[in-house]
Design a protein around this motif. Sequence first.
Motif, PDB file in Angstrom:
ATOM      1  N   UNK A 152       0.834  -1.188   0.000  1.00  0.00           N
ATOM      2  CA  UNK A 152       0.000   0.000   0.000  1.00  0.00           C
ATOM      3  C   UNK A 152       0.872   1.242   0.000  1.00  0.00           C
ATOM      4  N   UNK A 153       0.417   2.256  -0.666  1.00  0.00           N
ATOM      5  CA  UNK A 153       1.113   3.541  -0.657  1.00  0.00           C
ATOM      6  C   UNK A 153       0.892   4.231   0.686  1.00  0.00           C
ATOM      7  N   UNK A 154      -0.279   4.012   1.263  1.00  0.00           N
ATOM      8  CA  UNK A 154      -0.628   4.617   2.543  1.00  0.00           C
ATOM      9  C   UNK A 154       0.136   3.914   3.661  1.00  0.00           C
ATOM     10  N   UNK A 155       0.826   4.682   4.489  1.00  0.00           N
ATOM     11  CA  UNK A 155       1.624   4.091   5.568  1.00  0.00           C
ATOM     12  C   UNK A 155       0.859   4.016   6.889  1.00  0.00           C
ATOM     13  N   UNK A 156      -0.393   4.443   6.888  1.00  0.00           N
ATOM     14  CA  UNK A 156      -1.190   4.382   8.112  1.00  0.00           C
ATOM     15  C   UNK A 156      -1.650   2.953   8.372  1.00  0.00           C
ATOM     16  N   UNK A 157      -1.662   2.542   9.643  1.00  0.00           N
ATOM     17  CA  UNK A 157      -2.138   1.183   9.937  1.00  0.00           C
ATOM     18  C   UNK A 157      -3.646   1.059   9.720  1.00  0.00           C
ATOM     19  N   UNK A 158      -4.077  -0.140   9.385  1.00  0.00           N
ATOM     20  CA  UNK A 158      -5.508  -0.418   9.293  1.00  0.00           C
ATOM     21  C   UNK A 158      -6.124  -0.413  10.686  1.00  0.00           C
ATOM     22  N   UNK A 159      -5.350  -0.953  11.654  1.00  0.00           N
ATOM     23  CA  UNK A 159      -5.827  -1.026  13.035  1.00  0.00           C
ATOM     24  C   UNK A 159      -4.630  -1.231  13.955  1.00  0.00           C
ATOM     25  N   UNK A 160      -4.731  -0.720  15.172  1.00  0.00           N
ATOM     26  CA  UNK A 160      -3.701  -0.933  16.208  1.00  0.00           C
ATOM     27  C   UNK A 160      -4.403  -1.227  17.516  1.00  0.00           C
ATOM     28  N   UNK A 161      -3.694  -1.954  18.390  1.00  0.00           N
ATOM     29  CA  UNK A 161      -4.258  -2.250  19.712  1.00  0.00           C
ATOM     30  C   UNK A 161      -3.112  -2.632  20.655  1.00  0.00           C
ATOM     31  N   UNK A 162      -3.260  -2.234  21.903  1.00  0.00           N
ATOM     32  CA  UNK A 162      -2.281  -2.578  22.929  1.00  0.00           C
ATOM     33  C   UNK A 162      -2.931  -3.563  23.894  1.00  0.00           C
ATOM     34  N   UNK A 163      -2.162  -4.594  24.263  1.00  0.00           N
ATOM     35  CA  UNK A 163      -2.649  -5.602  25.216  1.00  0.00           C
ATOM     36  C   UNK A 163      -1.726  -5.636  26.417  1.00  0.00           C
ATOM     37  N   UNK A 164      -2.322  -5.736  27.591  1.00  0.00           N
ATOM     38  CA  UNK A 164      -1.563  -5.903  28.825  1.00  0.00           C
ATOM     39  C   UNK A 164      -1.484  -7.399  29.121  1.00  0.00           C
ATOM     40  N   UNK A 165      -0.298  -7.929  29.232  1.00  0.00           N
ATOM     41  CA  UNK A 165      -0.104  -9.364  29.432  1.00  0.00           C
ATOM     42  C   UNK A 165       0.071  -9.724  30.908  1.00  0.00           C
ATOM     43  N   UNK A 166       0.374  -8.764  31.749  1.00  0.00           N
ATOM     44  CA  UNK A 166       0.644  -9.048  33.167  1.00  0.00           C
ATOM     45  C   UNK A 166      -0.626  -9.283  33.944  1.00  0.00           C
TER      46      UNK A 166
END
Length: 166
Positions: A152-166
């Motif tokens: 893709x020419x677009x460098x923006x992510x389709x989706x992001x998410x942070x998970x806490x594993x502790x």
Amino acid sequence: MKRWLLTLASAAVLSVSLAGCGGSSDTPAADNTSASGSADTQQVQEQQPEAPASDYAVTIDGAQLSSDYDGKPAVVVTYTFTNNSDEATAFLTAIDAEVYQNGVQCDTAIMTDVDTSASMNKIKPGASTQVLMAYSLTDESDIEVEVYELFSIDSDPLVTQTFSLA
């Protein structure tokens, strides 16, 4: 004959008067709305360009701690992949899913108890599938998941998410 000429003359006068109403001017009309306001709505919709649709849609559905084939810590991330393109495509050939821990990209983990083969299966346009991907961990700190279109020419992510594993 006289009636026909009168009808023809009336039609010509009506046409000329209507043509005068349809001309454009450099100054906008003072009030361009109807009682329901639909004229303004129509005009706004025509002026706004549509955002280009992505060929693929991805959701990040969850992350679960696990262990790789060697007993080392790993995380299994669950994605839902939807093919909006016009040809059959697999998750692995369309999507770049990256997982970061402590600012460092995690390696792909080799699992014995998790089936990650769905990522290689092509799906037809309009279809969706659930995909599991496993990543090696260095500790139990948070992970950041970022999903991009592979080409893709677009460098923006389709989706992001942070998970806490502790």
